[in-house]
Design a protein around this motif. Structure first.
Motif, PDB file in Angstrom:
ATOM      1  N   PHE A 147       0.802  -1.223   0.000  1.00  0.00           N
ATOM      2  CA  PHE A 147       0.000   0.000   0.000  1.00  0.00           C
ATOM      3  C   PHE A 147       0.842   1.285   0.000  1.00  0.00           C
ATOM      4  N   ASP A 171      -7.122   1.630   1.966  1.00  0.00           N
ATOM      5  CA  ASP A 171      -8.499   1.240   1.629  1.00  0.00           C
ATOM      6  C   ASP A 171      -9.361   1.838   2.718  1.00  0.00           C
ATOM      7  N   ARG A 225      -8.622   0.999   6.438  1.00  0.00           N
ATOM      8  CA  ARG A 225      -8.263  -0.405   6.665  1.00  0.00           C
ATOM      9  C   ARG A 225      -7.102  -0.535   7.637  1.00  0.00           C
ATOM     10  N   TRP A 234      -1.267  -9.867   2.638  1.00  0.00           N
ATOM     11  CA  TRP A 234      -2.585  -9.376   3.058  1.00  0.00           C
ATOM     12  C   TRP A 234      -2.851  -9.629   4.534  1.00  0.00           C
ATOM     13  N   LEU A 258      -8.358   5.040  -0.833  1.00  0.00           N
ATOM     14  CA  LEU A 258      -8.783   4.285  -2.023  1.00  0.00           C
ATOM     15  C   LEU A 258     -10.312   4.267  -2.071  1.00  0.00           C
ATOM     16  N   ARG A 260     -20.321  -5.722  -5.628  1.00  0.00           N
ATOM     17  CA  ARG A 260     -19.928  -4.509  -4.903  1.00  0.00           C
ATOM     18  C   ARG A 260     -21.023  -3.449  -4.889  1.00  0.00           C
ATOM     19  N   LYS A 298     -12.722   5.213  -7.677  1.00  0.00           N
ATOM     20  CA  LYS A 298     -12.589   3.873  -8.250  1.00  0.00           C
ATOM     21  C   LYS A 298     -13.958   3.314  -8.585  1.00  0.00           C
ATOM     22  N   HIS A 299     -14.038   2.429  -9.567  1.00  0.00           N
ATOM     23  CA  HIS A 299     -12.957   1.870 -10.368  1.00  0.00           C
ATOM     24  C   HIS A 299     -13.214   2.340 -11.788  1.00  0.00           C
ATOM     25  N   ARG A 336     -14.328 -10.139 -13.412  1.00  0.00           N
ATOM     26  CA  ARG A 336     -13.916  -8.726 -13.481  1.00  0.00           C
ATOM     27  C   ARG A 336     -12.499  -8.559 -14.029  1.00  0.00           C
ATOM     28  N   MET A 353      -8.394   5.334  -9.732  1.00  0.00           N
ATOM     29  CA  MET A 353      -7.919   3.949  -9.842  1.00  0.00           C
ATOM     30  C   MET A 353      -8.498   3.331 -11.106  1.00  0.00           C
ATOM     31  N   TYR A 373     -10.207  -3.200 -13.158  1.00  0.00           N
ATOM     32  CA  TYR A 373      -9.639  -4.469 -13.621  1.00  0.00           C
ATOM     33  C   TYR A 373     -10.034  -4.827 -15.051  1.00  0.00           C
ATOM     34  N   ASP A 409      -5.743  -0.852 -10.376  1.00  0.00           N
ATOM     35  CA  ASP A 409      -6.275  -1.683  -9.306  1.00  0.00           C
ATOM     36  C   ASP A 409      -5.220  -2.761  -9.050  1.00  0.00           C
ATOM     37  N   TRP A 410      -5.306  -3.373  -7.886  1.00  0.00           N
ATOM     38  CA  TRP A 410      -4.243  -4.270  -7.426  1.00  0.00           C
ATOM     39  C   TRP A 410      -4.082  -5.478  -8.370  1.00  0.00           C
ATOM     40  N   GLU A 440     -16.975  -8.629  -2.719  1.00  0.00           N
ATOM     41  CA  GLU A 440     -16.074  -8.367  -3.837  1.00  0.00           C
ATOM     42  C   GLU A 440     -15.650  -9.678  -4.482  1.00  0.00           C
TER      43      GLU A 440
END
Ligand code: BGC
Length: 767
Positions: free
Chosen positions: A66, A83, A89, A97, A145, A159, A192-193, A203, A236, A239, A271-272, A485
């Motif tokens: 992050f 996040d 977060r 994670w 985020l 989501r 996002k996104h 996705r 962001m 995906y 995005d990650w 998600e």
């Protein structure tokens, strides 16, 4: 002196803007927006001139999970991301994670996106953004985020609970509020996104095939509004692909629309794990590959050395990051994480949002609960006690606390009633082994049989309790493992056999109030007729239970409004009805030439038009998303968009406009009288829709164009004024690729939901 300084700054910004945008053909579209980020460009040039190529490339990818790197040698701090979007977060491993188990990183759990949207309050969205930013700063973070602002296209979208609304105007105004609130309080947002991440299934592979008009009128407005009206610093990239190109390398979305047209001057992060290329990504507008360096690390250096990418492009991408870095002051290491993340001011914001988000769908007079004779209240359902801050895939909040509905009732009722509780059903819980095929069929069958047995037992206990109570509060709905998600729901039925349970409960005791703790639509065909009152109470944050109890006992009037349509059945909703979702099951809907048209413009790797390709999502419903579809096609709904009751009654009268005819640059000002004719103070959310009477192009039946939340005391009458700029009534002309007026007669429709239009007035548009 300050004034001169400001003027000088403004002038400098303008000059820089002219240099950057002056020769671009989109100049006219930028004329009323200049990002404040441009003020740093002079300073940035000297920083860049002192950087080595390695230092530059080092900024373009994740440093840890992050963070992304600054330049220590030059005093440029790393960017720290958090996040998002509904609570900061907890601290995770640098390269994994797993939580680090800190003791001070418990945050406020804010109501999730659909709850915020149900307030229909940009002011509360501002407070929400402010609260998020304050806790981000306590944690030493630079960029949140969030907000997550994709349009809720399908009721099953994993989501939906994080996103705001099916309507672009409501989503836009809330995105603007959140963004301003966050950035005024020292943290950057990351919208996002971007863009069209409207489903979670596939996705990471799905290619959204969408026409320009739907994209411009429905899906992009929240992003555009947050950029141009709130100067959002971060975006962001999603995906998925859009029209053939991954979002993180989509020249049309990133360079052409976001940067050139809208004037976005900030940074885009992937995005990650959502980056897919080196050269295209960096050239087409991506600044940071998160969280790795697979494409924008050594591979980028190699591409530079091979002459495939120019240093000029790298400088551009570095400049965009540095603008944000200079606008957001890093929190000094020794000041971060000194106090608990969750603080009382933010807990109050969480309460205020929750209190105004709760939607009363039905009430035969059983609510508010009459406590005068000390009733026995049977609270039934796992959702009365289930925490909703975590429990699904993706970002959760390690909440400092979360008041459950049962606790809220106990807090607010005290000894004024006897409260008894039964779990009622076995909840769905997150089971990674099951999700990823780690369990054999035999194991699954065994587990399911055991679940069934447990469920029966819990049902019986609940029925016994219900039979002896004066009133039953059934607290069901989804939970975070159901709405999650990474995957969409298969259907919108209440999970865990709740429909059957409520049938049995109703036989034992007809005084049922159903509270749905869900973030997205449910099928209400069973539950609605069996409930004397029906409440939608969302994944409603740390204070959710207190807010719910205040509504149920009548300390406050409910005033939330549906941010999406509740369909009679899932199959009625547009993407399902047309066979556009789930993919690979086309029912022969014709994309009326659009497929061919759109495919012409697809230049990415996913060419061609196989209508049954599971990796292609055709948006052939075009602008008919949400209520626009149900209205235009005359399809009955369970509860309409914008709907919600209060504990009082309102009378709307005397709709007037300040003119009978408006030109394209005018603003329509409409006013009407709103009277609280009941005996309780309440907010009313008033809505103005526009119906085109004699248009020259196709339009949805009506579209929300203004709204306001108004507090009215009993007996009080207020004049409400709403404004609609004629410019906001334009359509996207797919032939000329630009906005265009449709100057026709329009009917202004004012009411309390999309299906409760109480006042109408026709006016003309024309030059
Ligand atoms: C999600 C993003 C989130 C990121 C980092 C991704 O899987 O799509 O919304 O911000 O992970 O946690």
């Amino acid at each position: 002196k300050m004034k001169t300084d400001m003027n000088f700054k403004a002038l400098l910004t303008l000059i820089i803007a002219i240099i950057i945008f002056g020769c671009s053909p989109e100049k006219s579209q930028n004329e009323n927006f200049t990002s404040s980020l441009l003020q740093f460009d002079q300073q940035i040039e000297s920083i860049i001139s002192n950087m080595t190529l390695e230092e530059k490339v080092n900024m373009l990818h994740g440093k840890t999970m992050f963070t992304s790197a600054g330049v220590e040698r030059l005093g440029i701090a790393d960017m720290k991301y958090a996040d998002g979007p509904f609570g900061i977060r907890e601290e995770l491993q640098a390269h994994g994670w797993m939580p680090l188990g800190w003791t001070k990183d418990s945050a406020t759990f804010f109501p999730t996106g659909s709850a915020l949207a149900a307030t229909w309050s940009p002011e509360l969205a501002y407070e929400y953004g402010k609260g998020m930013a304050r806790e981000a700063r306590i944690r030493g973070k630079d960029m949140i985020l969030g907000p997550a602002i994709n349009i809720q296209r399908i009721p099953t979208g994993g989501r939906t609970y994080e996103y705001l609304s099916e309507d672009p105007l409501l989503s836009s105004q809330l995105s603007v509020g959140y963004t301003k609130g966050a950035q005024d309080n020292g943290a950057a947002v990351c919208l996002k996104h971007y863009a069209l991440n409207n489903q979670e299934n596939n996705r990471g592979t799905v290619d959204v095939i969408v026409g320009e008009r739907a994209m411009r009128e429905i899906y992009l407005p929240p992003f555009k509004a947050a950029v141009r009206e709130a100067d959002a610093y971060g975006v962001m990239a999603a995906y998925n692909k859009v029209n053939g190109w991954w979002c993180a390398e989509n020249n049309n979305l990133l360079n052409e629309i976001l940067r050139k047209e809208w004037g976005f001057a900030g940074m885009v992060i992937s995005d990650w794990g959502g980056t897919h290329s080196t050269v295209e990504s960096v050239e087409h507008g991506l600044n940071v590959e998160m969280p790795d360096s697979k494409y924008l690390g050594q591979a980028l250096l190699d591409s530079l050395n091979a002459g495939v990418v120019s240093e000029k492009v790298i400088d551009l991408r570095v400049r965009e990051i540095l603008r944000v870095r200079l606008a957001i002051k890093p929190v000094p290491e020794e000041e971060a994480n000194q106090v608990m993340t969750s603080q009382p001011e933010q807990q109050r914001i969480a309460y205020n949002v929750a209190a105004k988000s709760i939607v009363l769908l039905k009430n035969n007079g059983i609510l508010p609960i009459d406590l005068s004779r000390k009733p026995t209240i049977a609270v039934i359902g796992d959702n009365a006690v289930r925490p909703m801050a975590t429990g699904g895939v993706g970002a959760g909040v390690k909440a400092l606390y979360e008041v459950s509905p049962l606790e809220g009732l106990r807090n607010k009722i005290g000894d004024k009633a006897k409260i008894v509780y039964a779990q009622g059903y076995v909840p769905v819980v997150l089971d990674y082994a099951r999700m990823f095929g780690g369990k054999s069929d035999e194991e699954i069958a065994k587990e399911d049989a055991e679940r069934e047995r447990q469920n029966k037992k819990l049902n019986e206990e609940a029925i016994e309790l219900a039979a002896k109570a004066d009133i039953v509060l059934f607290m069901g709905g989804d939970n975070r493992a159901v709405e999650t998600e990474g995957s969409d729901r298969k259907d919108i039925f209440l999970p865990s056999g709740q429909d059957e349970l409520i049938q049995k409960l109703a036989k034992a005791n007809p005084n049922i109030v159903t509270v749905l703790v869900s973030g997205a639509p449910n099928d209400l065909n069973e539950v609605n007729p069996l409930s004397k009152a029906l409440v939608l109470s969302w994944f409603n944050g740390s204070e959710g239970g207190n807010a719910l109890a205040d509504v149920l006992v009548g300390n406050i009037s409910p005033s939330g409004r549906l941010p999406f349509t509740l369909p009679v059945k899932l199959e009625d909703s547009p993407a399902y009805a047309l066979g556009n979702y789930p993919q690979g099951q086309k029912k022969g809907d014709v994309f009326v030439g659009l497929v061919e048209e759109t495919n012409k413009e697809i230049t990415g790797e996913n060419k061609g038009s196989d209508m049954n390709d599971p990796d292609k999502a055709y948006y052939s419903e075009e602008m008919l998303v949400g209520y626009r579809w149900f209205d235009t096609r005359n399809i009955e709904v369970m509860y309409p968009f914008g709907y919600g009751l209060t504990y009082t009654t309102f009378e709307y009268s005397a709709l007037n406009t300040d003119a009978e005819k408006y030109e394209s640059k005018d603003v329509i000002s409409l006013s009407f009288s709103l009277m609280n004719t009941g005996d309780m103070a309440s907010d009313e959310v008033v809505q103005a829709y526009v119906h085109r009477v004699n248009p020259s192009v196709e339009w949805p039946e009506k579209e929300l164009k203004a709204f306001s939340r108004v507090n009215v005391q009993p007996g009080e009458e207020k004049t409400v004024t709403l404004e609609i700029p004629v410019e906001k009534l334009r359509y996207w002309d797919e032939i000329n690729h630009d906005w265009k007026d449709d100057l026709c007669d329009i009917e202004l429709q004012v009411g309390s939901s999309a299906n409760d239009i109480l006042l109408k007035k026709q006016v003309a548009l024309g030059d």
